[in-house]
Design a protein around this motif. Structure first.
Motif, PDB file in Angstrom:
ATOM      1  N   TYR A 142      -3.449   5.397 -14.021  1.00 32.85           N
ATOM      2  CA  TYR A 142      -3.818   6.804 -13.869  1.00 32.85           C
ATOM      3  C   TYR A 142      -3.414   7.316 -12.487  1.00 32.85           C
ATOM      4  N   ALA A 143      -3.492   6.434 -11.479  1.00 32.50           N
ATOM      5  CA  ALA A 143      -3.103   6.843 -10.129  1.00 32.50           C
ATOM      6  C   ALA A 143      -1.620   7.188 -10.075  1.00 32.50           C
ATOM      7  N   MET A 144      -0.785   6.394 -10.728  1.00 32.07           N
ATOM      8  CA  MET A 144       0.654   6.672 -10.723  1.00 32.07           C
ATOM      9  C   MET A 144       0.967   7.953 -11.481  1.00 32.07           C
ATOM     10  N   LEU A 145       0.264   8.164 -12.581  1.00 32.16           N
ATOM     11  CA  LEU A 145       0.432   9.392 -13.355  1.00 32.16           C
ATOM     12  C   LEU A 145       0.072  10.606 -12.507  1.00 32.16           C
ATOM     13  N   LEU A 146      -1.071  10.549 -11.839  1.00 33.49           N
ATOM     14  CA  LEU A 146      -1.522  11.659 -11.017  1.00 33.49           C
ATOM     15  C   LEU A 146      -0.627  11.848  -9.793  1.00 33.49           C
ATOM     16  N   LEU A 147      -0.240  10.758  -9.168  1.00 27.77           N
ATOM     17  CA  LEU A 147       0.574  10.835  -7.963  1.00 27.77           C
ATOM     18  C   LEU A 147       1.883  11.562  -8.217  1.00 27.77           C
ATOM     19  N   ARG A 148       2.532  11.237  -9.307  1.00 28.67           N
ATOM     20  CA  ARG A 148       3.803  11.894  -9.625  1.00 28.67           C
ATOM     21  C   ARG A 148       3.588  13.389  -9.904  1.00 28.67           C
ATOM     22  N   THR A 190      -3.929  14.943   0.192  1.00 27.93           N
ATOM     23  CA  THR A 190      -4.871  14.157  -0.626  1.00 27.93           C
ATOM     24  C   THR A 190      -4.479  12.683  -0.584  1.00 27.93           C
ATOM     25  N   ALA A 191      -5.417  11.850  -0.185  1.00 30.68           N
ATOM     26  CA  ALA A 191      -5.193  10.401  -0.250  1.00 30.68           C
ATOM     27  C   ALA A 191      -5.491   9.924  -1.671  1.00 30.68           C
ATOM     28  N   VAL A 192      -4.676   8.988  -2.157  1.00 35.84           N
ATOM     29  CA  VAL A 192      -4.829   8.482  -3.528  1.00 35.84           C
ATOM     30  C   VAL A 192      -4.982   6.966  -3.490  1.00 35.84           C
ATOM     31  N   ILE A 193      -5.956   6.473  -4.258  1.00 34.38           N
ATOM     32  CA  ILE A 193      -6.137   5.030  -4.405  1.00 34.38           C
ATOM     33  C   ILE A 193      -6.423   4.712  -5.860  1.00 34.38           C
ATOM     34  N   GLY A 194      -5.845   3.622  -6.353  1.00 32.76           N
ATOM     35  CA  GLY A 194      -6.089   3.168  -7.725  1.00 32.76           C
ATOM     36  C   GLY A 194      -6.844   1.853  -7.713  1.00 32.76           C
ATOM     37  N   SER A 195      -6.667   1.063  -8.768  1.00 32.68           N
ATOM     38  CA  SER A 195      -7.237  -0.288  -8.807  1.00 32.68           C
ATOM     39  C   SER A 195      -6.398  -1.142  -9.744  1.00 32.68           C
ATOM     40  N   ASP A 196      -6.483  -2.436  -9.592  1.00 30.88           N
ATOM     41  CA  ASP A 196      -5.823  -3.488 -10.383  1.00 30.88           C
ATOM     42  C   ASP A 196      -4.624  -4.097  -9.660  1.00 30.88           C
ATOM     43  N   ASP A 197      -4.078  -3.423  -8.644  1.00 30.14           N
ATOM     44  CA  ASP A 197      -2.959  -3.963  -7.860  1.00 30.14           C
ATOM     45  C   ASP A 197      -1.777  -4.352  -8.752  1.00 30.14           C
ATOM     46  N   LEU A 198      -1.293  -3.404  -9.559  1.00 32.56           N
ATOM     47  CA  LEU A 198      -0.127  -3.646 -10.396  1.00 32.56           C
ATOM     48  C   LEU A 198       1.161  -3.630  -9.560  1.00 32.56           C
ATOM     49  N   MET A 199       2.123  -4.423  -9.972  1.00 32.39           N
ATOM     50  CA  MET A 199       3.391  -4.507  -9.252  1.00 32.39           C
ATOM     51  C   MET A 199       4.069  -3.149  -9.106  1.00 32.39           C
ATOM     52  N   LEU A 200       4.012  -2.334 -10.150  1.00 28.42           N
ATOM     53  CA  LEU A 200       4.698  -1.052 -10.114  1.00 28.42           C
ATOM     54  C   LEU A 200       4.166  -0.152  -9.004  1.00 28.42           C
ATOM     55  N   GLY A 201       2.885  -0.286  -8.689  1.00 27.48           N
ATOM     56  CA  GLY A 201       2.313   0.527  -7.623  1.00 27.48           C
ATOM     57  C   GLY A 201       2.926   0.230  -6.271  1.00 27.48           C
ATOM     58  N   ARG A 202       3.413  -0.975  -6.093  1.00 26.87           N
ATOM     59  CA  ARG A 202       4.049  -1.340  -4.818  1.00 26.87           C
ATOM     60  C   ARG A 202       5.465  -0.799  -4.719  1.00 26.87           C
ATOM     61  N   LEU A 203       6.024  -0.393  -5.849  1.00 27.63           N
ATOM     62  CA  LEU A 203       7.394   0.102  -5.860  1.00 27.63           C
ATOM     63  C   LEU A 203       7.472   1.612  -5.706  1.00 27.63           C
ATOM     64  N   LEU A 204       6.321   2.286  -5.781  1.00 25.57           N
ATOM     65  CA  LEU A 204       6.309   3.739  -5.629  1.00 25.57           C
ATOM     66  C   LEU A 204       6.556   4.130  -4.181  1.00 25.57           C
ATOM     67  N   ARG A 205       6.898   5.385  -3.969  1.00 26.76           N
ATOM     68  CA  ARG A 205       6.962   5.958  -2.631  1.00 26.76           C
ATOM     69  C   ARG A 205       6.162   7.247  -2.638  1.00 26.76           C
ATOM     70  N   PRO A 206       5.059   7.347  -1.944  1.00 27.54           N
ATOM     71  CA  PRO A 206       4.494   6.308  -1.095  1.00 27.54           C
ATOM     72  C   PRO A 206       3.906   5.152  -1.910  1.00 27.54           C
ATOM     73  N   ARG A 207       3.884   3.975  -1.306  1.00 24.30           N
ATOM     74  CA  ARG A 207       3.306   2.821  -1.982  1.00 24.30           C
ATOM     75  C   ARG A 207       1.813   3.065  -2.220  1.00 24.30           C
ATOM     76  N   LEU A 208       1.369   2.599  -3.365  1.00 25.29           N
ATOM     77  CA  LEU A 208       0.020   2.943  -3.820  1.00 25.29           C
ATOM     78  C   LEU A 208      -1.045   2.009  -3.247  1.00 25.29           C
ATOM     79  N   SER A 209      -2.035   2.594  -2.570  1.00 26.72           N
ATOM     80  CA  SER A 209      -3.222   1.829  -2.189  1.00 26.72           C
ATOM     81  C   SER A 209      -4.012   1.504  -3.458  1.00 26.72           C
ATOM     82  N   THR A 210      -4.732   0.384  -3.428  1.00 26.12           N
ATOM     83  CA  THR A 210      -5.394  -0.052  -4.651  1.00 26.12           C
ATOM     84  C   THR A 210      -6.583  -0.934  -4.331  1.00 26.12           C
TER      85      THR A 210
END
Length: 344
Positions: free
Chosen positions: A263-269, A282-302
């Motif tokens: 949901y964080a990646m969906l919202l971030l985009r 707005t600062a964004v943070i998700g959860s689960d530490d998925l690999m794809l979140g590390r590939l985003l720009r900005p990289r996703l906090s989790t």
């Protein structure tokens, strides 16, 4: 002209343990001891190899139902499937658990309960005579359901979830810790008007509600003047995210816990498409530490969620099966810590 019917091939009879015993040159009891991995009787290794070789040659497979009838239970570990869709993290956990149980000579069977709960669900599970049950939703089982399973021969009943059930071993997964960790992180970064994404998809309430409660607990704990929590519904599709992003600035939020990384990646985009700067506005943070979140720009906090190893849990199940008289144990198995990256 006389029609001569073609000769039908003779049907091969189903091999029995007696056939295996004759081919291996042992008794039927020895075949049973070997193929059922009975530890109470010592069988030499050469004899074990002969029995297994004979079973393979004949294509013999032990009759699970008959074995269960004799023993009063099976080597089956029943895992009722949750109606809630599982994310990648829990899917990996359950896959590892199934593999570890199979290494201990258990057969894992997933059972679709189709909305059944309590005693009705327990009776349906009990018909299969499992030796152990791992129920993913403690609230749907209840003490009476645990009693039904034990009376049917189940030696171990485990529940996974935020609460325990009388008579069952509890693997506590307190989702409040996830929301609390996210809130404390955002507050520490100076964010005060915090949104929390609440998925609109049915069935996810079992996960989302404890996380929201965890955020509110964090605010009560730190007592920062002006800090607030706002619940923000969001469906998991691009159109819903675009509509939310279009009115984002009107919400006045400077931080958001987006339920999980997906949901964080969906919202971030969607926020980026709308021109909302992350993490500036707005600062964004998700959860689960998925690999794809590390590939985003900005990289996703989790929030990285720590679950027990499948091997450790399988060994716990095996220990309880071997000693079913032990008092129900409670194991706190969920940990949560923040991985700080660029999005917050």
């Amino acid at each position: 002209m006389v029609h001569i019917p073609k000769k039908q091939p003779a049907r091969r009879s189903v091999p029995t343990s007696a056939d295996v015993a004759r081919l291996a040159g042992v008794s039927r009891a020895t075949v049973s001891y070997v193929l059922n991995n009975t530890s109470a009787v010592r069988i030499s290794e050469p004899t074990r190899r002969r029995v297994h070789a004979a079973a393979r040659e004949l294509g013999y497979v032990p009759h699970a139902a008959a074995r269960s009838l004799r023993a009063g239970h099976s080597r089956m570990v029943l895992m009722p499937t949750s109606e809630t869709p599982l994310g990648p993290l829990l899917s990996r956990f359950f896959n590892e658990l199934q593999w570890a149980l199979s290494r201990l000579d258990y057969t894992v069977v997933q059972y679709a309960s189709l909305g059944m709960t309590g005693e009705g669900a327990a009776r349906a599970w009990a018909e299969l005579r499992p030796v152990a049950v791992l129920a993913p939703d403690a609230s749907a089982l209840g003490p009476r359901g645990v009693e039904v399973l034990k009376r049917s021969g189940a030696k171990a009943v485990f529940t996974l979830g935020p609460q325990r059930v009388e008579g069952a071993h509890a693997l506590l997964m307190d989702g409040r810790r996830v929301g609390e960790a996210a809130a404390l992180h955002l507050l520490a970064r100076g964010r005060r008007r915090i949104g929390v994404i609440v998925p609109e998809e049915p069935g996810l309430e079992i996960f989302s509600e404890p996380r929201v409660e965890g955020l509110r607990k964090a605010l009560r704990t730190v007592r920062i003047t002006g800090a607030s929590i706002t619940e923000v519904p969001l469906a998991y599709d691009e159109a819903s995210a675009a509509r939310l992003a279009a009115r984002w600035r009107s919400l006045g939020l400077d931080g958001v816990f987006a339920y999980n990384d997906e949901y964080a990646m969906l919202l971030l985009r969607a926020l980026q498409d709308e021109g909302v700067e992350v993490p500036g506005e707005t600062a964004v943070i998700g959860s689960d530490d998925l690999m794809l979140g590390r590939l985003l720009r900005p990289r996703l906090s989790t929030v990285r969620i720590e679950l027990p190893s499948g091997r450790g849990l399988a060994e716990l199940v095996d220990r309880v099966v071997r000693d079913p008289g032990t008092e129900p144990e409670v194991h706190d198995v969920l940990g949560a810590d923040v991985v700080h990256r660029e999005s917050s």
